[in-house]
Design an enzyme around this catalytic site. Sequence first.
Site, mmCIF file in Angstrom:
data_model
loop_
_atom_site.group_PDB
_atom_site.id
_atom_site.type_symbol
_atom_site.label_atom_id
_atom_site.label_comp_id
_atom_site.label_asym_id
_atom_site.label_seq_id
_atom_site.Cartn_x
_atom_site.Cartn_y
_atom_site.Cartn_z
ATOM 1 C CG HIS A 166 -7.513 2.826 1.365
ATOM 2 N ND1 HIS A 166 -6.158 3.298 2.293
ATOM 3 C CD2 HIS A 166 -6.405 1.794 0.713
ATOM 4 C CE1 HIS A 166 -5.404 2.575 2.044
ATOM 5 N NE2 HIS A 166 -5.817 2.193 0.712
ATOM 6 C CB CYS A 223 -0.715 0.290 1.651
ATOM 7 S SG CYS A 223 -1.978 1.695 1.479
ATOM 8 C CG HIS A 251 -6.264 -2.445 -0.988
ATOM 9 N ND1 HIS A 251 -4.699 -3.332 -0.375
ATOM 10 C CD2 HIS A 251 -5.426 -0.971 -0.980
ATOM 11 C CE1 HIS A 251 -3.937 -2.470 -0.789
ATOM 12 N NE2 HIS A 251 -4.236 -1.224 -0.164
ATOM 13 C CD GLU A 252 -7.042 1.187 -3.975
ATOM 14 O OE1 GLU A 252 -7.058 2.424 -2.987
ATOM 15 O OE2 GLU A 252 -6.212 0.724 -4.049
#
Length: 184
Positions: free
Chosen positions: A158, A111, A154-155
């Site tokens: 966030h 990341c 993953h995004e």
Amino acid sequence: MITMDNIIREGNPTLRARAKAVSFPMSAGQKQLAHEMMEFLENSQNSELAEKYKLRAGVGLAAPQVDVSIRMTAVLVPDENDKPLFKHILVNPTILSESVKMAALSEGEGCLSVDRDIPGYVPRHDRITLRWYDLDGNKHVDKLRDYPAIVCQHEIDHLNGVLFFDHINKKNPFNVDENTVILG
Ligand code: CO
């Protein structure tokens, strides 16, 4: 342009906050930020520019990573010929459905907001159906699998204050259940 200096790192509370939904029409500033986020990914994948501006290569960058807590992320996943396989700015992305089958990258994940290697498998849904909006507010629904699906998860994490290592088995980082395939 966005450089590594603009990217906040773990420990910054913005990375642990739930980001706010974007409303349409988007402001000029939000659209500008979206384009700069994609430009960062393009530059970071260009070895000459990456070296010149000291950029770590990335396939995704979410607005909270540049300390703007809104539900928007840029994704640029290249294919094996370095042509864009999935290249979009996702606004208000939502996972509508997900497979029971899980997948994890053999190399683990990294990341841009995490400056250390954290070994371990990060289990993700192997297939997702993703709803997202573009900068003009048009709705899109995509079915994704394997690597692009993993990057998008993953995004989206966030946007919810989640970091990849939260998913790693603490006691045994390379332990995954029988539903999980290892990719790559
Ligand atoms: Co990240």
